[in-house]
Design an enzyme around this catalytic site. Sequence first.
Site, PDB file in Angstrom:
ATOM      1  N   HIS A  36    -149.662  43.223   3.440  1.00  0.00           N
ATOM      2  CA  HIS A  36    -148.650  43.524   2.416  1.00  0.00           C
ATOM      3  C   HIS A  36    -147.530  44.376   3.013  1.00  0.00           C
ATOM      4  O   HIS A  36    -146.347  44.150   2.746  1.00  0.00           O
ATOM      5  CB  HIS A  36    -149.280  44.291   1.248  1.00  0.00           C
ATOM      6  CG  HIS A  36    -150.308  43.520   0.483  1.00  0.00           C
ATOM      7  ND1 HIS A  36    -151.655  43.776   0.601  1.00  0.00           N
ATOM      8  CD2 HIS A  36    -150.193  42.500  -0.407  1.00  0.00           C
ATOM      9  CE1 HIS A  36    -152.322  42.953  -0.202  1.00  0.00           C
ATOM     10  NE2 HIS A  36    -151.467  42.168  -0.812  1.00  0.00           N
ATOM     11  N   ASP A 148    -151.517  32.589   3.362  1.00  0.00           N
ATOM     12  CA  ASP A 148    -151.695  31.659   2.240  1.00  0.00           C
ATOM     13  C   ASP A 148    -150.719  30.495   2.418  1.00  0.00           C
ATOM     14  O   ASP A 148    -149.747  30.353   1.674  1.00  0.00           O
ATOM     15  CB  ASP A 148    -151.473  32.396   0.921  1.00  0.00           C
ATOM     16  CG  ASP A 148    -152.473  33.523   0.741  1.00  0.00           C
ATOM     17  OD1 ASP A 148    -153.611  33.240   0.351  1.00  0.00           O
ATOM     18  OD2 ASP A 148    -152.145  34.692   1.039  1.00  0.00           O
TER      19      ASP A 148
END
Length: 260
Positions: A36, A148
């Site tokens: 992140h 992802d």
Amino acid sequence: MRVARTIEAVRAELAPRRTGRTIGLVPTMGAYHDGHLALFDAARQACDVVVASLFVNPAQFAAADLASYPRDEGRDLELARARGVDVVFAPPVEEIYPPGFQTWVEVEEVSRELEGVHRPGHFRGVATVCLKLFAIVRPDLAFFGQKDAQQVAVVKQLVRDLALELEIRVVPTVRDADGLALSSRNVHLSPAERAVAAALPRALATRSAERARQLLAAQDGLELEYVEEARFDERRILAAAVRVGSTRLIDNVVLEGGLS
Ligand code: AMP
């Protein structure tokens, strides 16, 4: 750093900062790790105003998975602040899905393979919440992780098909020293499970679906869901999903078309 809980509040925060400035959005579900933070850094470098959304989207989860998803908002806000995020949009579920909500986005073909086979409805939830976040924040750029890879493909297709005025930037996968891709779900792994999970990046590093399948099938304590090659736009990847105990892990390596 400002924290906004409502659509109205985040719009009010952004309105005076919008003119002549680039707005970057980093959509997240919290439980921050260095993956992140790499997205925040990329946004900070490319944009004048950095917005992070922090929302565990129920529409993309099966019920049990949603309940066990790790949450620590206080820690997340501190990490975001330290990384130079300007605004965190952290709405309650009813703000995004108020009573009577009934509009869903389906990105058809790209959503069907890989994760789509094992998590029916997952990308419908992802596409819907991303479109809603894009409509609320109206970013010039949005940042997603290569971890992802199929999600990136779904979001890029959404942006193309609906002519959304924003650019999707992709950030390489951040890994731990043992090769395991950082994931909020890794906190659920016991030390023994973690050692087993390290077989996933090792298998993908062979860059061969066949060899990876053999390695993962032979690994005790790990249940293989899929290991497959896929092509998303210019990128060819080798992607896999496994279960270690009650934890589901996904990962991929880029075989062709850039990024690590
Ligand atoms: P999440 O909070 O898990 O929904 O992730 C938010 C964003 O961080 C998504 O775009 C993910 O692809 C990205 N991300 C998650 N893990 C990693 C990682 N290990 N490296 C880079 N990006 C990641």
